[in-house]
Design a protein around this motif. Structure first.
Motif, PDB file in Angstrom:
ATOM      1  N   ILE A  87       0.929  -1.265   0.070  1.00  0.00           N
ATOM      2  CA  ILE A  87      -0.064  -0.017   0.033  1.00  0.00           C
ATOM      3  C   ILE A  87       1.064   1.189  -0.177  1.00  0.00           C
ATOM      4  O   ILE A  87       0.785   2.134  -0.837  1.00  0.00           O
ATOM      5  CB  ILE A  87      -0.897  -0.113   1.222  1.00  0.00           C
ATOM      6  CG1 ILE A  87      -2.064  -1.023   0.985  1.00  0.00           C
ATOM      7  CG2 ILE A  87      -1.458   1.482   1.570  1.00  0.00           C
ATOM      8  CD1 ILE A  87      -2.692  -1.457   2.399  1.00  0.00           C
ATOM      9  N   ASP A  88       1.900   1.380   0.953  1.00  0.00           N
ATOM     10  CA  ASP A  88       2.696   2.392   0.918  1.00  0.00           C
ATOM     11  C   ASP A  88       3.543   2.681  -0.441  1.00  0.00           C
ATOM     12  O   ASP A  88       3.781   3.791  -0.843  1.00  0.00           O
ATOM     13  CB  ASP A  88       3.787   2.159   1.973  1.00  0.00           C
ATOM     14  CG  ASP A  88       3.176   2.275   3.419  1.00  0.00           C
ATOM     15  OD1 ASP A  88       1.833   2.672   3.465  1.00  0.00           O
ATOM     16  OD2 ASP A  88       3.752   1.533   4.399  1.00  0.00           O
ATOM     17  N   LYS A  89       3.908   1.457  -1.002  1.00  0.00           N
ATOM     18  CA  LYS A  89       4.545   1.547  -2.382  1.00  0.00           C
ATOM     19  C   LYS A  89       3.919   2.247  -3.341  1.00  0.00           C
ATOM     20  O   LYS A  89       4.134   2.794  -4.125  1.00  0.00           O
ATOM     21  CB  LYS A  89       5.122   0.411  -2.707  1.00  0.00           C
ATOM     22  CG  LYS A  89       5.999   0.435  -3.795  1.00  0.00           C
ATOM     23  CD  LYS A  89       6.647  -1.039  -4.389  1.00  0.00           C
ATOM     24  CE  LYS A  89       7.393  -1.266  -5.541  1.00  0.00           C
ATOM     25  NZ  LYS A  89       8.027  -2.508  -5.721  1.00  0.00           N
ATOM     26  N   LEU A  90       2.662   2.013  -3.174  1.00  0.00           N
ATOM     27  CA  LEU A  90       1.642   2.581  -4.366  1.00  0.00           C
ATOM     28  C   LEU A  90       0.901   3.773  -4.003  1.00  0.00           C
ATOM     29  O   LEU A  90       0.089   4.525  -4.568  1.00  0.00           O
ATOM     30  CB  LEU A  90       0.639   1.368  -4.605  1.00  0.00           C
ATOM     31  CG  LEU A  90       0.665   0.055  -4.964  1.00  0.00           C
ATOM     32  CD1 LEU A  90      -0.283  -0.896  -4.938  1.00  0.00           C
ATOM     33  CD2 LEU A  90       1.187   0.385  -6.697  1.00  0.00           C
ATOM     34  N   GLY A  91       1.512   4.337  -2.880  1.00  0.00           N
ATOM     35  CA  GLY A  91       0.922   5.672  -2.379  1.00  0.00           C
ATOM     36  C   GLY A  91      -0.549   5.624  -1.998  1.00  0.00           C
ATOM     37  O   GLY A  91      -1.134   6.698  -2.343  1.00  0.00           O
ATOM     38  N   LEU A  92      -1.142   4.529  -1.354  1.00  0.00           N
ATOM     39  CA  LEU A  92      -2.525   4.654  -1.192  1.00  0.00           C
ATOM     40  C   LEU A  92      -3.045   4.589   0.245  1.00  0.00           C
ATOM     41  O   LEU A  92      -3.826   4.256   0.676  1.00  0.00           O
ATOM     42  CB  LEU A  92      -3.054   3.081  -1.884  1.00  0.00           C
ATOM     43  CG  LEU A  92      -3.178   3.041  -3.270  1.00  0.00           C
ATOM     44  CD1 LEU A  92      -3.476   1.739  -3.934  1.00  0.00           C
ATOM     45  CD2 LEU A  92      -4.074   4.036  -4.200  1.00  0.00           C
ATOM     46  N   GLY A  93      -1.860   5.104   1.063  1.00  0.00           N
ATOM     47  CA  GLY A  93      -1.860   4.876   2.400  1.00  0.00           C
ATOM     48  C   GLY A  93      -3.020   5.854   2.958  1.00  0.00           C
ATOM     49  O   GLY A  93      -3.780   5.710   3.890  1.00  0.00           O
TER      50      GLY A  93
END
Length: 239
Positions: free
Chosen positions: A92-98
């Motif tokens: 999630i963090d890698k995709l910027g969806l936090g």
């Protein structure tokens, strides 16, 4: 196995296989699990802004797909395995969806959410692992909004020969060995066929959806009945 023992055992299984969970899913299902999820998403028809709760979310692949489909809709993933959630949070963090996705460490049978909170409540390859299926389905129904849907994507039981015999030989004999070969986890992957033994088949699970009060229940066999998709709608007059 009683409720407490099953919960403890299943928790230990998923905590231990978390680092290799995604890789083994690809290997053991011949990557069919991704096609099953794409089919499920098409049937769900998630609209922009709609909210979702993904139970037994594991490493969050379906949680992420739900978030992307909704654009900016509130998306929550819940699982009882901290190790699985840690891997999911990294994705999630890698995709910027936090900011869109919230991860919750919790129990699918006792959801920490108010009634009528989500447009969709999903559970993928997790319902057969919960100690009490009915209690979980009732909780899913409770927290979904009137007019919303509960969705289960799960392994199932093919019923036509000779495919049935070939499948059960693979599932019961070869699959645990593959777990041993690839990730040195024989006992953990022996749990998969064991978990399916007492799990309801396609029609029986559809009846459980109806028993807890879901309407317009639809069941779809996938890949010859190896897996199944169940979708039920909560009535607008149900509080």
């Amino acid at each position: 196995m009683d409720t407490d023992s099953k919960q403890t055992h299943v928790h230990a299984v998923f905590e231990s296989i978390a680092p290799k969970y995604d890789m083994m899913n690809d290997i053991l299902s011949f990557r069919r699990h991704k096609a099953w999820r794409r089919f499920t998403m098409r049937k769900m028809e998630v609209k922009p802004g709609q909210s979702s709760l993904d139970l037994c979310c594991g490493t969050c692949d379906w949680t992420i797909a739900l978030a992307k489909a909704s654009g900016n809709g509130r998306t929550v993933g819940l699982d009882f395995s901290r190790n699985m959630l840690d891997i999911g949070q990294a994705k999630i963090d890698k995709l910027g969806l936090g900011d869109q996705i919230t991860i919750v460490h919790g129990n699918a049978m006792e959801l920490p959410f108010p009634d009528n909170s989500f447009d969709f409540v999903t559970i993928g390859f997790g319902l057969r692992n919960v100690p009490d299926i009915i209690k979980t389905l009732k909780e899913m129904k409770r927290v979904v909004k009137p007019g919303g849907k509960i969705v289960c994507l799960e392994l199932s039981k093919p019923d036509w020969q000779p495919f049935k015999g070939i499948y059960y030989f693979y599932f019961e004999k070869l699959l645990p060995l593959m777990g041993k070969w690839f990730v040195k986890r024989f006992e953990q992957y022996r749990w998969l066929p064991e978990s399916l033994e007492s799990f309801p088949d396609l029609q029986a699970l559809a009846e459980l959806f109806r028993d807890v009060g879901m309407r317009n229940v639809k069941a779809y066999p996938l890949t010859g009945g190896v897996a199944a998709l169940h979708i039920g709608t909560k009535g607008n007059d149900v509080l």
